[in-house]
Scaffold this active site. Structure first.
Site, PDB file in Angstrom:
ATOM      1  N   ASN A 121      40.914 -44.987  -3.466  1.00  0.00           N
ATOM      2  CA  ASN A 121      40.941 -43.702  -2.873  1.00  0.00           C
ATOM      3  C   ASN A 121      39.559 -43.409  -2.567  1.00  0.00           C
ATOM      4  O   ASN A 121      38.455 -43.614  -3.534  1.00  0.00           O
ATOM      5  CB  ASN A 121      41.505 -42.606  -3.961  1.00  0.00           C
ATOM      6  CG  ASN A 121      42.925 -42.984  -4.475  1.00  0.00           C
ATOM      7  OD1 ASN A 121      43.608 -43.265  -3.366  1.00  0.00           O
ATOM      8  ND2 ASN A 121      43.258 -42.924  -5.476  1.00  0.00           N
ATOM      9  N   HIS A 163      36.177 -48.262  -6.942  1.00  0.00           N
ATOM     10  CA  HIS A 163      37.179 -49.027  -7.788  1.00  0.00           C
ATOM     11  C   HIS A 163      38.517 -49.059  -7.189  1.00  0.00           C
ATOM     12  O   HIS A 163      38.945 -48.675  -6.242  1.00  0.00           O
ATOM     13  CB  HIS A 163      37.790 -47.917  -9.365  1.00  0.00           C
ATOM     14  CG  HIS A 163      38.055 -46.709  -8.914  1.00  0.00           C
ATOM     15  ND1 HIS A 163      37.129 -45.812  -8.974  1.00  0.00           N
ATOM     16  CD2 HIS A 163      39.128 -46.197  -9.131  1.00  0.00           C
ATOM     17  CE1 HIS A 163      37.907 -44.497  -8.448  1.00  0.00           C
ATOM     18  NE2 HIS A 163      39.253 -44.878  -8.548  1.00  0.00           N
ATOM     19  N   HIS A 169      32.806 -43.864  -8.784  1.00  0.00           N
ATOM     20  CA  HIS A 169      32.229 -45.420  -8.616  1.00  0.00           C
ATOM     21  C   HIS A 169      33.274 -46.368  -7.933  1.00  0.00           C
ATOM     22  O   HIS A 169      34.706 -46.138  -8.613  1.00  0.00           O
ATOM     23  CB  HIS A 169      31.934 -45.597 -10.117  1.00  0.00           C
ATOM     24  CG  HIS A 169      31.643 -47.144 -10.402  1.00  0.00           C
ATOM     25  ND1 HIS A 169      30.413 -47.483 -10.973  1.00  0.00           N
ATOM     26  CD2 HIS A 169      31.960 -48.265 -10.005  1.00  0.00           C
ATOM     27  CE1 HIS A 169      30.073 -48.621 -11.133  1.00  0.00           C
ATOM     28  NE2 HIS A 169      31.080 -49.328 -10.411  1.00  0.00           N
ATOM     29  N   HIS A 195      26.625 -49.881  -9.125  1.00  0.00           N
ATOM     30  CA  HIS A 195      27.105 -48.489  -8.547  1.00  0.00           C
ATOM     31  C   HIS A 195      27.359 -48.595  -7.126  1.00  0.00           C
ATOM     32  O   HIS A 195      26.413 -48.697  -6.459  1.00  0.00           O
ATOM     33  CB  HIS A 195      26.589 -47.431  -9.288  1.00  0.00           C
ATOM     34  CG  HIS A 195      27.279 -46.237  -8.824  1.00  0.00           C
ATOM     35  ND1 HIS A 195      28.121 -45.542  -9.722  1.00  0.00           N
ATOM     36  CD2 HIS A 195      27.071 -45.396  -7.910  1.00  0.00           C
ATOM     37  CE1 HIS A 195      28.336 -44.575  -9.278  1.00  0.00           C
ATOM     38  NE2 HIS A 195      27.779 -44.349  -8.224  1.00  0.00           N
ATOM     39  N   GLY A 221      42.147 -37.854  -3.278  1.00  0.00           N
ATOM     40  CA  GLY A 221      42.561 -37.971  -4.550  1.00  0.00           C
ATOM     41  C   GLY A 221      41.369 -38.537  -5.605  1.00  0.00           C
ATOM     42  O   GLY A 221      41.571 -38.690  -6.761  1.00  0.00           O
ATOM     43  N   HIS A 226      42.371 -50.049  -7.558  1.00  0.00           N
ATOM     44  CA  HIS A 226      43.496 -50.061  -8.488  1.00  0.00           C
ATOM     45  C   HIS A 226      44.627 -51.244  -8.118  1.00  0.00           C
ATOM     46  O   HIS A 226      44.942 -51.538  -6.929  1.00  0.00           O
ATOM     47  CB  HIS A 226      44.577 -48.865  -8.358  1.00  0.00           C
ATOM     48  CG  HIS A 226      43.817 -47.517  -8.632  1.00  0.00           C
ATOM     49  ND1 HIS A 226      44.132 -46.891  -9.740  1.00  0.00           N
ATOM     50  CD2 HIS A 226      42.936 -46.765  -7.858  1.00  0.00           C
ATOM     51  CE1 HIS A 226      43.370 -45.591  -9.758  1.00  0.00           C
ATOM     52  NE2 HIS A 226      42.694 -45.638  -8.420  1.00  0.00           N
ATOM     53  N   CYS A 274      27.511 -41.789 -14.830  1.00  0.00           N
ATOM     54  CA  CYS A 274      28.771 -42.219 -14.070  1.00  0.00           C
ATOM     55  C   CYS A 274      29.864 -42.999 -15.385  1.00  0.00           C
ATOM     56  O   CYS A 274      29.112 -43.851 -15.894  1.00  0.00           O
ATOM     57  CB  CYS A 274      28.548 -43.217 -13.087  1.00  0.00           C
ATOM     58  SG  CYS A 274      29.816 -44.361 -12.450  1.00  0.00           S
ATOM     59  N   ASP A 280      43.808 -49.153 -16.616  1.00  0.00           N
ATOM     60  CA  ASP A 280      43.583 -47.876 -16.444  1.00  0.00           C
ATOM     61  C   ASP A 280      44.140 -47.055 -17.730  1.00  0.00           C
ATOM     62  O   ASP A 280      45.130 -47.421 -18.399  1.00  0.00           O
ATOM     63  CB  ASP A 280      44.342 -47.396 -15.249  1.00  0.00           C
ATOM     64  CG  ASP A 280      44.146 -45.774 -14.767  1.00  0.00           C
ATOM     65  OD1 ASP A 280      43.808 -45.907 -13.553  1.00  0.00           O
ATOM     66  OD2 ASP A 280      44.311 -44.906 -15.383  1.00  0.00           O
ATOM     67  N   CYS A 310      30.054 -46.919 -14.826  1.00  0.00           N
ATOM     68  CA  CYS A 310      28.867 -47.518 -15.183  1.00  0.00           C
ATOM     69  C   CYS A 310      28.704 -47.536 -16.664  1.00  0.00           C
ATOM     70  O   CYS A 310      28.315 -48.627 -17.300  1.00  0.00           O
ATOM     71  CB  CYS A 310      27.487 -46.893 -14.654  1.00  0.00           C
ATOM     72  SG  CYS A 310      27.246 -47.257 -12.957  1.00  0.00           S
TER      73      CYS A 310
HETATM   74  P1  AMP Z   1      41.026 -42.335  -8.792  1.00  0.00           P
HETATM   75  O1  AMP Z   1      41.629 -41.252  -8.915  1.00  0.00           O
HETATM   76  O2  AMP Z   1      41.584 -43.246  -7.443  1.00  0.00           O
HETATM   77  O3  AMP Z   1      39.486 -42.002  -8.634  1.00  0.00           O
HETATM   78  O4  AMP Z   1      40.985 -43.316 -10.225  1.00  0.00           O
HETATM   79  C1  AMP Z   1      40.454 -43.059 -11.161  1.00  0.00           C
HETATM   80  C2  AMP Z   1      41.209 -43.649 -12.236  1.00  0.00           C
HETATM   81  O5  AMP Z   1      40.327 -43.855 -13.396  1.00  0.00           O
HETATM   82  C3  AMP Z   1      42.482 -42.853 -12.819  1.00  0.00           C
HETATM   83  O6  AMP Z   1      43.624 -43.706 -12.486  1.00  0.00           O
HETATM   84  C4  AMP Z   1      42.183 -42.497 -14.120  1.00  0.00           C
HETATM   85  O7  AMP Z   1      43.281 -42.842 -15.155  1.00  0.00           O
HETATM   86  C5  AMP Z   1      41.128 -43.806 -14.429  1.00  0.00           C
HETATM   87  N1  AMP Z   1      40.535 -43.405 -15.778  1.00  0.00           N
HETATM   88  C6  AMP Z   1      39.640 -42.241 -16.114  1.00  0.00           C
HETATM   89  N2  AMP Z   1      39.119 -42.575 -16.909  1.00  0.00           N
HETATM   90  C7  AMP Z   1      39.122 -43.610 -17.605  1.00  0.00           C
HETATM   91  C8  AMP Z   1      38.911 -44.403 -18.857  1.00  0.00           C
HETATM   92  N3  AMP Z   1      38.071 -44.175 -19.594  1.00  0.00           N
HETATM   93  N4  AMP Z   1      39.258 -45.798 -18.879  1.00  0.00           N
HETATM   94  C9  AMP Z   1      40.236 -46.349 -18.149  1.00  0.00           C
HETATM   95  N5  AMP Z   1      40.482 -45.453 -17.035  1.00  0.00           N
HETATM   96  C10 AMP Z   1      40.403 -44.378 -16.733  1.00  0.00           C
HETATM   97 ZN    ZN Z   2      28.965 -46.143 -11.571  1.00  0.00          ZN
END
Ligand code: AMP
Ligand code: ZN
Length: 113
Positions: free
Chosen positions: A86, A99, A97, A45, A92, A101, A3, A29, A6
């Site tokens: 989301n 999260h 994991h 997780h 989308g 925004h 993950c 982000d 993680c």
């Molecule tokens: P979601 O589309 O809601 O699953 O959001 C996932 C978010 O993770 C997106 O906005 C990506 O830009 C962000 N993301 C993906 N990889 C990384 C990373 N290594 N560091 C920071 N953000 C990330």
């Molecule tokens: Zn995780």
């Protein structure tokens, strides 16, 4: 577990950390959609909102406390901001994991769907 978040929490993958405590980690982000775009995640997780239960839901309330604190610290509390998560393909979700925004620093588009 394989993950991405993680691994970020464990420090195996670098991140721009903005906050950390016992149960929550927050970082910028990598592909910001607004001047302020922070991801706030539980350290334990959970796949998505689908994985929230009576046993683990306290961390979600704590995440909202952290969101309010960070919004003040990052200077977006007064003008307003959005906290969004989301869940699954139709929303989308790309990282499975849980999260949240935290988005602000400009007038955000008002689009619910
Ligand atoms: P979601 O589309 O809601 O699953 O959001 C996932 C978010 O993770 C997106 O906005 C990506 O830009 C962000 N993301 C993906 N990889 C990384 C990373 N290594 N560091 C920071 N953000 C990330
Ligand atoms: Zn995780």
């Amino acid at each position: 577990m394989d993950c991405l978040f993680c691994k970020i929490i464990a420090g195996e993958i670098p991140s721009a950390k903005v906050y950390e405590d016992e149960t929550v980690y927050a970082f910028k982000d990598i592909n910001p959609m607004a001047p302020v775009h922070v991801l706030i995640v539980p350290k334990n997780h959970i796949d998505s909102v689908n994985g929230i239960t009576a046993e683990n839901s306290a961390v979600v309330a704590h995440i909202y406390e952290v969101a309010a604190k960070l919004a003040k610290e990052l200077g977006i509390a007064e003008d307003g901001y959005r906290v969004v998560t989301n869940c699954g393909a139709n929303a989308g979700q790309t990282v499975f994991h849980l999260h949240f925004h935290l988005l602000g620093g400009k007038a955000l588009k008002v689009e619910m769907c």
